[in-house]
Design an enzyme around this catalytic site. Structure first.
Site, mmCIF file in Angstrom:
data_model
loop_
_atom_site.group_PDB
_atom_site.id
_atom_site.type_symbol
_atom_site.label_atom_id
_atom_site.label_comp_id
_atom_site.label_asym_id
_atom_site.label_seq_id
_atom_site.Cartn_x
_atom_site.Cartn_y
_atom_site.Cartn_z
ATOM 1 N N CYS A 1 30.707 161.251 -41.243
ATOM 2 C CA CYS A 1 31.880 162.029 -40.832
ATOM 3 C C CYS A 1 31.946 163.347 -41.591
ATOM 4 O O CYS A 1 32.236 164.396 -41.011
ATOM 5 C CB CYS A 1 33.151 161.211 -41.072
ATOM 6 S SG CYS A 1 34.671 162.037 -40.558
ATOM 7 N N CYS B 1 37.765 153.901 -41.044
ATOM 8 C CA CYS B 1 38.971 154.365 -40.366
ATOM 9 C C CYS B 1 39.054 153.903 -38.926
ATOM 10 O O CYS B 1 40.154 153.684 -38.408
ATOM 11 C CB CYS B 1 39.087 155.884 -40.448
ATOM 12 S SG CYS B 1 37.833 156.801 -39.511
#
Length: 365
Positions: A101, A193
C-alpha cells in the site's frame, strides 16, 4: 511549502497534519477511501478506512482550519493491494499488504496526484524519520514503521514528510489531547485494513474457495493430515496446523507447494534458514557497492540480524545470515539497515524474498 496531509482518521495522521500547520505550511487534508463499501467497516473494526474514520479525519481538518477532501482510490487499492495479496497467497507466498500500500497507493498514486495538483510533498503519520533525505527508524522502537517504508525510492522520499519520527507514541497522544482532538484516545488500527475481523484464512477461503491437499511430515515423508487450502498457511507457522504427530514434538510449516497443494511441516531443527535469495532490490538512497555487511529485518515487527549481502542475477541479492532464522517465507520483504551500531537505524533498501536455503552453521564472512 504546499503540503498534502494524508489523514486516515487516526491520532498519528491527525498530529502529523497539525504539526505541518504549526510549521507554517499551506496544508490540505485528504482521506483515502479504499473500500468500495466502507459502510461494512463499522466502528470498533481493527482496520481503518471506514466511514467513521473519514468523519474523524474531517473533524480534525475542521479544527485545524484546513481544506479537506476524500479521494476514492478503491479500484486502485483493490488491483494493487487486495488482488496482489490474494494472488500471492494462491502462489504459496506471504505478502505484506501494508508495504504494498505504501509503495503503490500512498507514495505512487497519491504522490503522483499531489504533484499534478501542485503540492510539494505528502505528509503522513508514519513513525519513521527522514534526516538529510535518508530514511531512518523512529525513536520509538515499538512503533517504528521504517520496515514498511523500505520500498520507497529516493525520489519518493524527497517528496515525503514524517513529522512523528522524532517522538514516542505517548507524546503523539499528549499533543492530540492538548489540542482537544477526539482521536487522542482512539485505538491504533491492527491487522489488515481490508480484513477488519482479522480472519485472514476466512477471507482467502471466500476469495479462492476450497483447494484441499495433503500435510506432509518432512522427516518421514508421510501424509499426516489434510487441509482446505495452502493459503491458510505461511512458512514458520506453528499453531493451527490441524495435525497430530505421534512424537508430540512441535511442528512448523517448512514449505508450501501450491501446484501439488502440499504443505510440508517439520520440527524446529529443520526450520532454520541461513541464506535468502531475492528479487531485484530497491534502494532508498545511492546503490551500495556489493558485497557489503548489513542488518536485515524480515518481518514488520521482527528484530534485525547481521548478514552479508552479495549480488545475484537480475539485480537480485543473496543475503547470508550470521545466525539461522525461522519463519522466512517467499513474498516477505527483506529490509536492509546499516550494519554498525551508530548508523544501525539507517534504511538502505529492500528486496522481496524469492527462495531460502538451510545452513547448518552460522555464517561470519
Amino acid at each position: 511549502m504546499r503540503l498534502l496531509a494524508a489523514m486516515s482518521g487516526g491520532v498519528d495522521s491527525a498530529v502529523a497534519a497539525a504539526l505541518a500547520v504549526d510549521a507554517g505550511h499551506d496544508v490540505t487534508g485528504v482521506h483515502l477511501a479504499l473500500s468500495p463499501d466502507r459502510q461494512t467497516l463499522r466502528s470498533g473494526a481493527r482496520g481503518c478506512c471506514s466511514v467513521e474514520d473519514a468523519h474523524d479525519a474531517r473533524r480534525v481538518a475542521d479544527e485545524l482550519g484546513i481544506p479537506f477532501y476524500v479521494w476514492d482510490l478503491a479500484d486502485r487499492f483493490r488491483e494493487d493491494v487486495v488482488d496482489d495479496f490474494v494472488a500471492e497467497y494462491a502462489a504459496g507466498r506471504t505478502p505484506n499488504p501494508c508495504l504494498r500500500c505504501n509503495e503503490k497507493i500512498k507514495f505512487t498514486a497519491v504522490l503522483d496526484r499531489a504533484r499534478a495538483l501542485g503540492f510539494d510533498a505528502v505528509v503522513t503519520g508514519h513513525h519513521a524519520r527522514l534526516a538529510d533525505g535518508e530514511l531512518r527508524r523512529s525513536v520509538d522502537a515499538a512503533k517504528d514503521q521504517s520496515y514498511v517504508l523500505g520500498v520507497l525510492t529516493p525520489e519518493q522520499l524527497a517528496a515525503a514528510m514524517f513529522p512523528l519520527g522524532g517522538m514516542t507514541k505517548d507524546r503523539v497522544r499528549e499533543i492530540a489531547a492538548g489540542r482537544g482532538f477526539a482521536v487522542a484516545t482512539k485505538a491504533d488500527s491492527h491487522d489488515i485494513c481490508f480484513i477488519p475481523d482479522g480472519d485472514t484464512r476466512g477471507f482467502l477461503a471466500r476469495k479462492l474457495g476450497s483447494r484441499p491437499g495433503p500435510v506432509v511430515d518432512a522427516a518421514t515423508g508421510e501424509t499426516v493430515g489434510e487441509h482446505e487450502g495452502t493459503y491458510g498457511f505461511t512458512v514458520g507457522q506453528r499453531r493451527g496446523l490441524g495435525v497430530s504427530v505421534g512424537d508430540q514434538q512441535p511442528r512448523y510449516v517448512l514449505g508450501i507447494e501450491p501446484v501439488t497443494r502440499t504443505v510440508t511441516i517439520g520440527t524446529a531443527d529443520l526450520a532454520g534458514v541461513g541464506e535468502i535469495s531475492t528479487a531485484a532490490a530497491t534502494w532508498t538512497a545511492a546503490v551500495p557497492e556489493l558485497p557489503f555487511r548489513a542488518q536485515v529485518q524480515l518481518r514488520a515487527h521482527g528484530a534485525a540480524v547481521p548478514c552479508m549481502v552479495t549480488a545475484s542475477g537480475g539485480g537480485g541479492l543473496v543475503i547470508r545470515l550470521d545466525e539461522a532464522q525461522r519463519g522466512i517465507a517467499a513474498g516477505q520483504s527483506a529490509v536492509l539497515y546499516a550494519p554498525d551500531p551508530e548508523q544501525g537505524d539507517l534504511v538502505l533498501g529492500q528486496a522481496t524474498v524469492e527462495t531460502t536455503r538451510e545452513r547448518e552453521e552460522a555464517v561470519r564472512p
